[in-house]
Enzyme design. Sequence first.
Site, mmCIF file in Angstrom:
data_model
loop_
_atom_site.group_PDB
_atom_site.id
_atom_site.type_symbol
_atom_site.label_atom_id
_atom_site.label_comp_id
_atom_site.label_asym_id
_atom_site.label_seq_id
_atom_site.Cartn_x
_atom_site.Cartn_y
_atom_site.Cartn_z
ATOM 1 N N ASP A 187 -5.031 3.724 7.904
ATOM 2 C CA ASP A 187 -6.459 3.464 8.127
ATOM 3 C C ASP A 187 -6.756 2.023 8.519
ATOM 4 O OD1 ASP A 187 -6.833 6.058 7.433
ATOM 5 O OD2 ASP A 187 -7.779 5.692 5.503
ATOM 6 N N GLU B 254 -17.645 18.581 2.196
ATOM 7 C CA GLU B 254 -16.877 19.238 1.140
ATOM 8 C C GLU B 254 -17.471 18.957 -0.234
ATOM 9 O OE1 GLU B 254 -12.607 19.437 3.544
ATOM 10 O OE2 GLU B 254 -12.896 17.903 2.014
ATOM 11 N N GLY C 199 0.809 -1.210 0.000
ATOM 12 C CA GLY C 199 0.000 0.000 0.000
ATOM 13 C C GLY C 199 0.843 1.262 0.000
#
Length: 451
Positions: free
Chosen positions: A324, A194, A35
Site C-alpha cells: 500500500d 461489508e 512491515g
Amino acid sequence: MGDNHLNNNITESDCKINDKICLLDSKLPRVVIIGGGFAGLALVEGLKRKDVQVVLIDKNNFHQFQPLLYQVATSGLEPDSIAFPFRKQISGYKNVSFRLAEVEEINTESKTIYTNKGALTYDYLVLATGTTTNFFGMKAVEENSLGMKNIRDSLNIRHMMLQNLEQATITCDDDERDALTNFVIVGGGPAGVEMAGALAEFCKHILPKDYPEYPASIMKIYLVEGSNKLIAAMSDKASTQTLKYLKELNVNVLFNEIVTDYDGKVITTKKGTQIHAKNLIWTAGVKGQLPKGIDKVHVVNGNRLKTNENLQVEGFNNVFAMGDIAAVITNETPKGHPQVAQPAIQQGRYLSKTLINIINKKPIKPFKYKDKGSLATVGKRRAVADLGKLKFTGYSAWLLWSFVHLMSISGFRNKLFVGLNWTISYFSYEKSNRLIIRNFKQKPSTENTKK
C-alpha cells in the site's frame, strides 16, 4: 549461491550487539523489511533459505488479515482467528529474524534504521509499512470517530457498539436512545459496504433476541458516500447490485454527501445534512505510514512512495517500497496500483526474486501486476464478483468470496476456527463473541482538553 552456504548451527553465543539491536552474526547481505503485512510476508517467504540475512521489523508481533476486520468489529470472529504470530510464521527459516520494534527514523546515507528499541544497519531496505486511516485533516472527526485499519480498531468498534446498545436500554431519553442506536459508516468502498452489511444483519438477527427492551427498527444504519457510486473500483453491475443488497437490508445509503464535521453526537455534511449518532465508523480513505528520513520529494499523493517499475524508491538503488505504501508510477499505472492485498502479495513475490538477481548481478525484469479480479460481500449469501470479463453476483459470488478469504488466512488453526464460525453462522446467524472485555473510552476531544 546455494542454500548449503547457510550456517544452520548458529547459537545465541554467536550473537553480537549491532547498534543496540542484537542480531546473529552473518556475512550475508542484510535485507531489512519494515512491515509484516501481505507484502512483507510474501517477501519473507520468497527469501527464506536464500543466501541473505533477512530481518523483519514490525510494531506488532503478529500478521493480521485485514479483509475480515469488519467481522471482528461486528462480533462474528475473535481477533486471534485472523491474526498469526510472526515467530510461528518464520519458524524453521534459519536466515530470517523478527524484531518487535517501531521504526522512528531512517538514515539512508549511513544505511541505518533507528527504532524505539535501538538501531540496526542494512544493505537493502524494503519499506512495507502500509497505510493508516486518512481523516483529511478534520480533527473533530478523527477525535470522535473510529477507523478500521487494525485489530485494535475492530475491537474498539465492537466495544463501542455493545456499550452504546447497553446504554440505550438504560436511558429514558428518546433522543439519546436514537443517537446511541444510530450507526454511520463513511465510505462506500468494499470495507464500508461489508461493514454496513454485517451491521444490518446484526440488527436483523441479533438485536431482537439480545435487546427485547426496544424494537430492532430503532437501530438505523447509514452509509455515506461522497460520489454517486458504491465500490467505485468495480463494475457498474457490481455497484448496482451492491446498492440493491444494502436496500434489502434496510441500510440508508446517502450518495454525493461529504462529511465535514462530527462532535461525537451530530454528523454534518457539506450539503448541510445532519445525522444524530454516537457511532461513526470511518472507511473513507487511507494514507501511507512513513517513518522520518525519507525526503518528501519522493512522496506522492496519498503519502505514498514513488517507485520505478523495479519497486526501487525514486533516487535509491538499495531502498525499495511495496504494498500500500508504494506508488509504482509508469505509463500504464500513472496513479500506482490499487491498495489491496493482491498487488501487495505479487510485489512481495516479485521483489524476492529481484533482490537475489540484484545481489548476484543478474538482469532484472520490471514488475507487472496481474489483476485477478475483485470481490465484495454484503452480508450472508450476498456478494459481487468481477473476474475479468466474467461478472456475477449472489450466492455463487458469496461462495467464491468465502473460499478465497478462508484459503488466504494464515495458519491451519485459524482456517479451521473461521470456517467453523462461518458454518455455525450460516445456519443460525449466531454471533457468539458479544463480550465487553474492556470499556471503550473515546479519545478526549480538543475542546475538552483545552478546558
